[in-house]
Design a protein around this motif. Structure first.
Motif, short mmCIF file in Angstrom:
data_model
loop_
_atom_site.label_atom_id
_atom_site.label_comp_id
_atom_site.label_asym_id
_atom_site.label_seq_id
_atom_site.Cartn_x
_atom_site.Cartn_y
_atom_site.Cartn_z
N ASP A 53 39.23 34.03 32.12
CA ASP A 53 38.95 35.41 32.55
C ASP A 53 37.60 35.90 32.01
OD1 ASP A 53 41.23 35.63 34.07
OD2 ASP A 53 42.43 36.44 32.44
N THR A 62 40.77 31.52 35.97
CA THR A 62 41.25 32.88 36.18
C THR A 62 42.75 32.86 35.91
OG1 THR A 62 39.70 32.90 38.02
CG2 THR A 62 41.12 34.80 37.80
N SER A 69 42.25 38.86 41.61
CA SER A 69 41.30 38.96 40.51
C SER A 69 39.90 38.98 41.09
CB SER A 69 41.47 37.77 39.57
OG SER A 69 41.29 36.58 40.31
N THR A 94 36.01 37.54 40.31
CA THR A 94 35.01 36.81 39.54
C THR A 94 33.66 37.21 40.08
OG1 THR A 94 36.46 34.92 39.15
CG2 THR A 94 34.10 34.54 38.93
N GLU A 154 39.45 29.30 43.77
CA GLU A 154 40.14 30.43 43.16
C GLU A 154 41.45 30.70 43.91
OE1 GLU A 154 38.77 32.86 40.73
OE2 GLU A 154 36.61 32.87 41.08
#
Ligand SMILES: Nc1ncnc2c1ncn2[C@@H]1O[C@H](COP(=O)(O)OP(=O)(O)OP(=O)(O)O)[C@@H](O)[C@H]1O
Ligand SMILES: [Mg+2]
Lengths: 263, 435
Positions: free
Chosen positions: B97, B176, B211, B213, B235
């Protein structure tokens, strides 16, 4: 070899077929029994390759009339892969290049598919490698061709040998070789013809599409057919090819006595 | 602070990050850079489809979530991450993360490679950071680069000293966790003159989740140095992935990159290569393999800024179901960049009726003595190839999958790290369902 009692493998009657709306086959008739070798000759554009593709089930060609039976089964309902698994093999006049698919992977998947269909043993990559190398020896092919992409960058003659290698692996019941001889050098022609002769037996049959007598010196046909404008207009024995080589196709229209030899 | 930020989403975002407390920096340069980026954000806004460079990529859904920074970087069963490690010995650098995890990282090397976390910069890394960080990836007009520069709380600086060849690949793994958080990882790679290195940047998801990135990587390829850069984005299927790579290639240096966009709901990759020195060369290859409702947008910009440069680019997209691929490839040849040799190809494969591809190759040539070529195709699988395979007994679906696999395989084959290439091949085999 002609044997009137042997089983009919292919029975084509009054076959009409179109591509993009144009009628190319206009009533083809041909009967092939197991054990027989047939040659189809004819001018450029007369429909020989079209017949081959219709037989193999190319989706761009539509059968509009007539019957197409293989081993008594109507082919028109079968997808190309089902025809292949049933034992029909087409050696392409222009084999397709498939970049990114390794020849050995392609050959093995094809082999295993057909083996699976016949309820026979499939081979893993290692076993297959030994097996295919043996077959390649028969055709005096360099094993390096296994690691290359299917037909990619192969010379004309190399592509034709790769077609016959596939035939040797798949052991079809009916093989149609569409101008396999063109593009082969003199030595290669002999090697390939030898290979084809070794694969030929009383239970399978062969249709050779060719422009030249040369090939027929090595693979001796039982019948020679002449195609013109989408139909088979003459059928005779091997001497017909010889006569055509000497006199040309026009001669057919002026000479009727050959028809007398029709079986 | 009392300044008004123009974009209210960005305002809220910056606010919430401020509340969490700003990470302290040991190097004042970083603090200055960060402050500059922050103040720049005040006059920027998130792009919309009315912006030319974002015409096809609608990121308005990003506004639905104010992704906070991950408070603690922890994963259940960190050991299980080992499955994503490469089989070869590597210099491994792991982020979770957006936070660098020294405990998971490890250097298998004789010590010639120099690696520093941005929070503990010392020695040559400190000076290289000051020299290059923020210099290659320009945040003036790019809000995502500005956000990364302002909000990065961790990053890595890698220096390959002059004349050193690093024989093992440098594997940077960005994991992640699947939490609804944002990661702003930053990477600076400096290959000094005649250095050689292979770097793998891999973005993977520990589990599904929404999430964000926002990654920036800057690469400096020094005189006659060689950098091989492999980038794999896989991802989670609902993730946002926005990344910028900016590379400077010095005189007679060579930069190769392979970029694979496989995951994320929406991904955007901006790649900028400046062939800055005479005789600099690059080979930029990419593959986007997307399905479902994925969107993968690749924007590349190759800047021939010196004479005798050479660039090669092959970008492919395989778009299935309702997915949407975007490619914009710009090649600029500056007026004095004579004897430039540039070639760009973009081939796209649409596998369904609903699949969509937008491609925009752009050559801007201001020099007269150059060789430039480009081409783009969008199409379906070749009918004759399909028939050929079927005539050999392949079921239609298998034939389709094999041809799709082969189309992508051309790019996968350019991944020079064997175990990664193998893993990618397997991944694509599963995606294209050939067994
Ligand atoms: N898509 C098409 N639309 C219209 N005509 C076509 C199409 N495809 C093939 N033809 C025509 O069908 C005819 C037969 O072609 P075919 O390839 O079967 O000939 P051939 O006998 O194999 O010739 P060759 O000896 O040159 O190989 C040709 O006149 C060709 O132009
Ligand atoms: Mg033909």
């Amino acid at each position: 070899m002609i044997n009137a009692n042997s089983k009919i493998l292919l029975e084509v009657h009054d076959l009409h077929a179109t591509v993009s709306g144009a009628e190319i086959l206009k009533g083809v008739d041909i009967t092939v029994r197991s054990g027989e070798i047939h040659a189809i000759m004819g001018l450029n554009g007369s429909g020989k390759s079209t017949f081959a593709k219709v037989l193999a089930g190319h989706p761009s060609y539509e059968v509009t009339r007539g019957t197409l039976l293989f081993d008594g089964q109507d082919l028109s309902a079968l997808a190309p892969e089902e025809r292949a698994r049933a034992g029909i093999f087409l050696a392409f006049q222009y084999p397709v290049e498939i970049p990114g698919v390794a020849n050995n992977q392609f050959l093995r998947l094809a082999y295993n598919t057909v083996q699976g269909q016949r309820g026979e043993e499939e081979l893993d990559p290692l076993e297959f490698d030994d097996f295919v190398r043996e077959k390649m020896k028969l055709l005096k092919m360099n094993p390096d061709f296994l690691d290359r992409s299917v037909n990619e960058g192969f010379s004309g003659g190399e592509k034709k040998r790769n077609e016959i290698l596939q035939m040797a692996l798949l052991e079809p019941r009916l093989a149609l070789l569409d101008e396999t001889d063109s593009g082969l050098d003199i030595d290669a022609l002999r090697i390939v013809a030898n290979g084809v002769n070794q694969l030929s037996n009383k239970d399978n049959a062969l249709i050779l599409v060719t422009h030249y007598q040369r090939l027929l010196d090595y693979i001796v046909p039982d019948y020679v057919h002449v195609m013109e404008a989408g139909r088979i207009i003459r059928t005779s024995g091997k001497e017909l090819a010889q006569a055509l080589e000497t006199h040309g196709y026009d001669w057919i229209h002026t000479n009727e006595q050959i028809t007398g030899a029709l079986p | 602070m009392s300044t008004v930020i123009w974009d209210d989403y960005l305002e809220k975002l910056i606010e919430s990050w401020r509340k969490e407390g700003e990470p302290s920096r040991t190097v004042s340069y970083l603090n200055r850079l960060r402050a500059n980026a922050l103040s720049r954000i005040e006059s920027l806004r998130l792009p919309t489809i009315r912006d030319e460079e974002w015409r096809f990529t609608d990121i308005s859904s990003l506004r639905n979530t104010l992704f906070p920074r991950a408070s603690t970087a922890s994963l259940p069963g960190l050991d299980s991450q080992k499955s994503t490690f490469l089989d070869e010995p590597t210099c491994r650098l792991v982020f979770v993360d957006g936070q660098y995890m020294p405990g998971l990282s490890g250097l298998t090397d004789d010590g010639s490679i120099i690696v520093c976390s941005l929070s503990e910069l010392t020695g040559i890394c400190a000076s290289k950071t000051e020299q290059y960080l923020g210099q290659l990836a320009d945040f003036q007009d790019d809000v995502f680069v500005a956000l990364n520069t302002a909000l990065m709380h961790d990053g890595i600086c890698i220096v390959i000293p002059a004349n050193v060849s690093i024989t093992v690949p440098v594997h940077i793994l960005y994991i992640t966790s699947g939490k609804e958080v944002a990661a702003y990882p930053r990477c600076l790679l400096v290959a000094e003159s005649e250095a050689e290195v292979t770097i793998v940047e891999e973005y993977v998801a520990w589990q599904e989740g929404v999430s964000l990135t926002n990654a920036v990587t800057e690469i400096y390829v020094g005189e006659s140095a060689r950098v091989n850069h492999i980038r794999v984005q896989r991802e989670a299927s609902q993730a946002f992935h926005i990344a910028n790579n900016s590379t400077f290639v010095a005189k007679t240096a060579h930069y190769d990159s392979v970029n694979l966009a496989l995951g994320a709901r929406i991904s955007r990759f901006d790649q900028k290569i400046t062939l800055a020195g005479e005789g600099a060369e690059c080979q930029i290859d990419g593959l986007a393999l997307i399905a479902d409702r994925q969107l993968a947008d690749t924007h590349t910009f190759i800047d021939h800024a010196s004479p005798h440069g050479r660039s090669r680019q092959l970008h492919k997209c395989i778009v299935d179901e309702s997915a949407h691929g975007v490619f914009s490839g710009e090649i600029m040849v500056r007026p004095h960049s004579q004897q430039t040799d540039a070639r760009q190809l973009n081939h796209n494969l649409l596998l369904s009726e609903k699949a969509r591809m937008d491609t925009k190759p752009q050559l801007e040539i201001f020099a007269d003595d150059v060789k430039c070529a480009h081409g783009a195709t969008v199409g379906q699988l070749d009918k004759e190839s399909l028939f050929y395979l079927q005539s050999r007994g392949f079921a239609e679906e298998v034939a389709r999958n094999l041809l799709t696999y082969a189309f992508g395989g051309e790019i996968i084959n350019r991944v020079i790290v064997a175990s990664l290439r193998q893993r990618l091949e397997e991944y694509i085999l599963v995606r294209t369902r050939i067994s």
